[in-house]
Design a protein around this motif. Structure first.
Motif, short mmCIF file in Angstrom:
data_model
loop_
_atom_site.label_atom_id
_atom_site.label_comp_id
_atom_site.label_asym_id
_atom_site.label_seq_id
_atom_site.Cartn_x
_atom_site.Cartn_y
_atom_site.Cartn_z
N MET A 218 0.83 -1.20 0.00
CA MET A 218 0.00 0.00 0.00
C MET A 218 0.87 1.26 0.00
N GLU A 219 1.94 1.20 0.80
CA GLU A 219 2.85 2.35 0.84
C GLU A 219 3.45 2.60 -0.54
N HIS A 220 3.83 1.51 -1.19
CA HIS A 220 4.42 1.63 -2.53
C HIS A 220 3.41 2.20 -3.51
N GLN A 221 2.18 1.67 -3.44
CA GLN A 221 1.13 2.17 -4.34
C GLN A 221 0.87 3.65 -4.13
N LEU A 222 0.83 4.05 -2.85
CA LEU A 222 0.60 5.46 -2.53
C LEU A 222 1.69 6.35 -3.13
N LYS A 223 2.93 5.83 -3.10
CA LYS A 223 4.05 6.61 -3.60
C LYS A 223 3.95 6.83 -5.12
N THR A 224 3.36 5.86 -5.83
CA THR A 224 3.32 5.97 -7.30
C THR A 224 2.21 6.93 -7.78
N VAL A 225 1.21 7.18 -6.91
CA VAL A 225 0.07 8.00 -7.36
C VAL A 225 0.46 9.42 -7.82
N PRO A 226 1.25 10.17 -7.04
CA PRO A 226 1.58 11.53 -7.50
C PRO A 226 2.26 11.54 -8.87
N GLY A 227 3.12 10.55 -9.12
CA GLY A 227 3.78 10.45 -10.42
C GLY A 227 2.78 10.21 -11.53
N GLU A 228 1.79 9.34 -11.26
CA GLU A 228 0.76 9.06 -12.26
C GLU A 228 -0.07 10.31 -12.54
N ILE A 229 -0.41 11.04 -11.48
CA ILE A 229 -1.18 12.28 -11.65
C ILE A 229 -0.37 13.27 -12.48
N ALA A 230 0.91 13.40 -12.19
CA ALA A 230 1.76 14.34 -12.94
C ALA A 230 1.79 13.95 -14.42
N ALA A 231 1.86 12.65 -14.71
CA ALA A 231 1.91 12.19 -16.10
C ALA A 231 0.61 12.56 -16.82
N VAL A 232 -0.52 12.39 -16.13
CA VAL A 232 -1.81 12.71 -16.75
C VAL A 232 -1.92 14.23 -16.95
N GLU A 233 -1.45 14.99 -15.97
CA GLU A 233 -1.48 16.45 -16.11
C GLU A 233 -0.63 16.91 -17.29
N HIS A 234 0.47 16.21 -17.50
CA HIS A 234 1.34 16.52 -18.63
C HIS A 234 0.58 16.29 -19.95
N LYS A 235 -0.19 15.19 -20.00
CA LYS A 235 -0.99 14.89 -21.20
C LYS A 235 -2.00 16.00 -21.45
N ILE A 236 -2.68 16.44 -20.36
CA ILE A 236 -3.67 17.51 -20.49
C ILE A 236 -3.00 18.76 -21.06
N ALA A 237 -1.81 19.08 -20.53
CA ALA A 237 -1.11 20.29 -20.99
C ALA A 237 -0.79 20.18 -22.47
N SER A 238 -0.40 18.99 -22.95
CA SER A 238 -0.05 18.90 -24.37
C SER A 238 -1.30 18.92 -25.26
N GLU A 239 -2.43 18.40 -24.76
CA GLU A 239 -3.68 18.51 -25.52
C GLU A 239 -4.06 19.99 -25.65
N LYS A 240 -3.91 20.71 -24.54
CA LYS A 240 -4.26 22.14 -24.55
C LYS A 240 -3.33 22.91 -25.48
N ALA A 241 -2.06 22.53 -25.48
CA ALA A 241 -1.09 23.19 -26.36
C ALA A 241 -1.45 22.94 -27.82
N ALA A 242 -1.95 21.73 -28.11
CA ALA A 242 -2.34 21.40 -29.49
C ALA A 242 -3.52 22.26 -29.91
N ILE A 243 -4.50 22.45 -29.02
CA ILE A 243 -5.64 23.31 -29.33
C ILE A 243 -5.14 24.73 -29.59
N GLU A 244 -4.23 25.18 -28.71
CA GLU A 244 -3.73 26.55 -28.82
C GLU A 244 -3.00 26.76 -30.15
N SER A 245 -2.18 25.79 -30.56
CA SER A 245 -1.41 26.00 -31.80
C SER A 245 -2.33 25.95 -33.02
#
Ligand SMILES: [Zn+2]
Length: 218
Positions: free
Chosen positions: A1-28
Motif C-alpha cells: 500500500m505504501e508503494h502504491q501510494l508513492k506511485t500516485v503523485p507520479g501518475e497524476i503528474a503524467a496525466v497532467e502533462h498529457k492535459i497540458a499537451s492537448e491544450k497546447a495542441a488546441i492553442e497551436s
C-alpha cells in the motif's frame, strides 16, 4: 500500500502533462487559424489600396490631352488591375484555407476536449485511490501494531527480517517439507518445531533453505 501510494503523485503528474499537451495542441491550431485570418486582412488592405490607385489613375487620365501619355496611364491602370486580380486569387485561396482550418480545428478541438475530460476523470480516480489507500494503510498499520504488541522483541526482529523478502513469513511443515519453499526440512529444524516450548521467548525454528519461521502442524 505504501508503494502504491508513492506511485500516485507520479501518475497524476503524467496525466497532467498529457492535459497540458492537448491544450497546447488546441492553442497551436487556434494560432494557425488566426495567422491565416490576419494574412487575409493584409491582402484585403492591399486590394483596397490598389483599387484606390486605379480610381486615381482614371481621374488623372481624364485630364491628359497627349495621346502617348494617355496610353501610358491606360497601361498603368491595366497593370494595377492585373495585380488586383492576382491578389483576389490569393484571397480566394486563403478563404478556402481558412475554411479548411476552421473545420479541422473544430474536429480536433472536439477530440482534444474529450481526451482532456478523460484525463481529468483519471485524475479524480487517482485522487480517490489516494484517499482510500491512505485509510486502508492506516487501518493496516494499526492492525500490524496491535499484532506486534504481544510478540517478544527478538522474535519480532526475525519475523520482520523475513517478511520483507519472503511472505508468508511463518509456514507449517507438511510432509517433512517447508510450507514456503517446499524443500526438505532438516531433522533438527523439524524436531525443534515439534518440541517447541509454548514459551514465547523460546528460539524460533527456522527453515534451513529459505529462512522462514516454521511450525509443526498437529
Ligand atoms: Zn523453506
Amino acid at each position: 500500500m505504501e508503494h502504491q501510494l508513492k506511485t500516485v503523485p507520479g501518475e497524476i503528474a503524467a496525466v497532467e502533462h498529457k492535459i497540458a499537451s492537448e491544450k497546447a495542441a488546441i492553442e497551436s491550431a487556434k494560432i494557425e487559424l488566426r495567422e491565416l485570418e490576419s494574412k487575409k486582412k493584409l491582402l484585403e488592405t492591399d486590394i483596397g489600396s490598389a483599387e484606390q490607385k486605379v480610381a486615381q489613375y482614371r481621374t488623372q487620365q481624364l485630364s491628359i490631352r497627349k495621346n502617348d501619355e494617355y496610353q501610358a496611364m491606360g497601361l498603368q491602370i491595366d497593370t494595377t488591375q492585373a495585380q488586383i486580380g492576382e491578389l483576389e486569387g490569393q484571397e480566394l485561396e486563403l478563404m478556402y484555407a481558412i475554411d479548411e482550418a476552421k473545420k479541422k480545428f473544430a474536429a480536433a478541438e472536439a477530440v482534444l476536449k474529450a481526451n482532456i475530460s478523460g484525463h481529468e476523470e483519471r485524475i479524480r480516480t487517482l485522487k480517490e485511490r489516494t484517499t482510500n489507500l491512505t485509510a486502508e494503510l492506516k487501518a493496516a498499520q494499526e492492525e500490524v501494531a496491535a499484532a506486534q504488541k504481544p510478540v517478544p522483541e527478538p522474535a519480532l526482529r526475525i519475523y520482520n527480517r523475513i517478511a520483507v523478502r519472503n511472505m508468508p513469513a511463518v509456514v507449517p511443515i507438511r510432509g517433512g517439507k517447508c510450507g514456503g519453499c517446499h524443500l526438505k526440512i532438516s531433522s533438527e529444524a523439524e524436531s525443534a518445531a515439534r518440541s517447541r516450548s509454548p514459551d514465547p521467548t523460546a528460539a524460533l525454528p527456522i527453515c534451513d533453505q529459505c529462512g522462514r519461521i516454521v511450525y509443526w502442524e498437529a
